[in-house]
Every structure is written in structure tokens, then in C-alpha cells.
Design a protein around this motif. Structure first.
Motif: not given
Length: 346
Positions: A251-263
């Protein structure tokens, strides 16, 4: 005549070369692991938190009312306290219906008792076959009233569903209240989220993202308030004042997308990681069920037992929850879900 022992080289030249190569390989592995699992896009927010907006104040009050209903008025809600569990089911179904949704009950039986996942759905306008699932479990563990674990996740799911009611996402959005996450059903075939995820796989549904909202309401600025399993204690902050985003390696790509969006959208501290699911805590919620079916999933959490001193105890009561910071997190997740659903944040 042989050389004295202190003059004999410890390693010959080929040995030195092998040691150097092994050292380089080890450094590459360490750097690669850091890059793949630990490094996240963007920067975590630092500094004083800004005042709540009026929308966040309203959200704070709603979240508190939901958690007090689930963990205060209803309290224990699981297979041992079945009446409480059904009261929670009915409450969540009623609130979702009043928000304008048609609620689907997914019922299944265990020992002559029926348990229900609750699903509401907004069909995507452009990519309806691509599905984003947002969910949290509403059952409690043993005799705990379960305010933080997981009244906060169930309440956050409900409030996010309310925030998206009437919107038109490009992708299909589903909000699901899961049953039976806690023992004795945890990571068994009777776990509510696994029953749900298996049904999705049987229907060949394309779930592109799953957010598991799990134990989200306890925060502390005290140094040492945050714990981790080794070796993560050498990497992450010692203050339990952030929200965590955790996924497995797939789920690495999803985690990165979610963290980037939240930040991008939330002025609130955040940390993320993609880790092997065998590390304690990584798979300890409903995202695990979706991983079993090959779907990407992220747990959104305050890290539960690694921070919360009342985890799985009778002291997990509504007064322990920091509703102000919970509201900030949920407001940030609204923007994250908007982007996951294929829409631009306005």
C-alpha cells in the motif's frame, strides 16, 4: 621462522574487499528500507495549532456527541453485550439515514446471533467502477466502553459520511461501519471487515483505496508519551501529538498519496510509514482485512497501545478523548478523501 602473532594481519586483502562490499550492501539496504518504508512526501506540521474554524467547531461538537452516545450512553457493545451492539447498530443506521443515505445492512450469523456491517454509497460520476472505502469498527472490546477504541473511528466515519452527503465524487465513495473487529473475531473469518472485503472481491470490485479509522482521539505533547516497537523508536517522535498513517508494503503508493494530501491541507502533525505487516501494530485494524483480498489500505490512528494508556480497559471513557484535535484530523481527512475520490479541493 614464523611471524610473531601480533604481526599477523587480521584480514588479507581479499577479506578487506569483501568486508567493504558487504558494508556497502548493508548501507544500500538500510537506505533503501528508509526510502521505501519511512520517507514520506511533504513535511509534518510543526508549531502552534491555529484556532479552529467554525466548521471545525461544529465538527468537534458532533464528534463528541457521537462518542458520548456510543461509549457513554450505550457503552459495552459486542458479542457478550449483544443488546448494546444492536443499539449501536441502530443508532448509526438512523444517523446515516437522516443524513440522506440509503443504508445497506450486511448481516451474518455467529452462534445464532446476527451481526451487521453498515454501508452507505455515493456512486461516482466519472469513474464509478473505482471505489474508495472509508470505515471504522463500532464494536467494543470485552467490558470496555471503548470511547477512543473505537468510538472515535466510528464517529469519524459517521461525520465524514455527513460531510460528503449530496456531493458528487468522480470515484464511488463508500462509508462503512464495521462490526466484530475486536477479539475473539479479530483476524478471523468472522471479522466484520473481512466478511465485507471478501464480498467485494467475490463481486470483482475495484477498490482503489481503503482508509481504516482506528483509535484517533488521544494526544499528548509530553516527551516520552509516544512508544514504538523496535526499531521504530529510533526514528519517530517521542511526543504523541501526531496522527499516524500506516500501510503494508503493498500500500506504499496509497500511503504516500494520503500523507501528501493531509500535509497539504491540514495544519496538524502527521507521520507515515509502509511496513511489513508482521511488525506489531501494523495490521491491527480493518485495513488488514482488505490487504488479505489484495486491496490497498491505510490505517489512520493515534497508534493506540503505543500511546493510549487506557487502551482495552474499562477506563477508555469519553472524557479521555481530545475532541478538538480529533476534529482537526477529521477535517483534514475530508480533504484527503476528496482528492482520493478524484475531485479537487476547493
Amino acid at each position: 621462522m614464523s611471524k610473531p602473532w601480533w604481526k599477523i594481519p587480521l584480514l588479507n586483502r581479499s577479506g578487506v574487499i569483501r568486508l567493504a562490499i558487504l558494508s556497502i550492501i548493508l548501507l544500500i539496504v538500510i537506505f533503501g528500507a528508509w526510502f521505501l518504508m519511512i520517507r514520506m512526501p511533504g513535511e509534518s506540521y510543526h508549531g502552534e495549532l491555529p484556532p479552529l474554524t467554525q466548521k471545525e467547531v461544529t465538527l468537534q461538537n458532533a464528534l463528541q456527541q457521537d462518542v458520548e452516545k456510543l461509549a457513554g450512553e450505550i457503552g459495552r457493545r459486542n458479542y457478550l453485550y449483544y443488546d448494546g451492539l444492536i443499539a449501536a447498530t441502530d443508532f448509526l443506521e438512523r444517523e446515516l439515514s437522516q443524513a440522506g443515505y440509503k443504508v445497506k445492512r450486511q448481516g451474518y450469523e455467529i452462534d445464532n446471533q446476527t451481526y451487521y456491517n453498515l454501508e452507505v454509497e455515493i456512486i461516482g460520476t466519472e469513474k464509478p467502477q473505482e471505489i474508495v472505502v472509508v470505515g471504522g469498527h463500532y464494536d467494543s472490546v470485552y467490558t470496555s466502553p471503548a470511547a477512543n477504541d473505537n468510538g472515535t473511528g466510528a464517529a469519524a466515519t459517521l461525520e465524514l459520511a455527513r460531510l460528503f452527503a449530496g456531493k458528487q465524487p468522480a470515484r464511488t465513495l463508500r462509508f462503512v461501519e464495521f462490526v466484530n473487529e475486536e477479539p475473539p473475531f479479530f483476524q478471523t473469518d468472522d471479522m466484520g471487515s473481512l466478511v465485507y472485503a471478501k464480498q467485494c472481491r467475490d463481486r470483482k470490485e475495484n477498490i482503489v483505496a481503503m482508509l481504516s479509522l482506528e483509535t484517533m482521539g488521544y494526544y499528548s505533547n509530553k516527551i516520552g508519551s509516544q512508544q514504538y516497537p523496535f526499531p521504530l523508536d529510533r526514528i519517530y517522535p517521542l511526543q504523541g501529538n501526531f496522527i499516524g498513517f500506516i500501510g503494508n508494503l503493498g500500500s506504499r503508493k496509497l500511503v504516500h498519496n494520503v500523507v501528501a494530501s493531509f500535509r497539504r491541507h491540514a495544519k496538524f502533525p502527521s507521520e507515515g510509514a509502509t511496513l511489513p505487516h508482521k511488525i506489531p501494530g501494523v495490521g491491527w485494524s480493518d485495513q488488514w482485512a482488505f490487504w488479505q483480498q489484495g486491496y490497498p489500505g491505510v490505517m489512520v490512528t493515534d497508534t493506540a497501545p503505543f500511546r493510549y494508556p487506557y487502551y482495552h480497559t474499562d477506563e477508555d471513557t469519553p472524557d479521555k478523548v481530545d475532541y478538538e484535535r480529533l476534529a482537526r484530523v477529521v477535517a483534514g481527512l475530508e480533504q484527503v478523501i476528496t482528492e482520493l475520490a478524484g475531485n479537487k479541493v476547493r
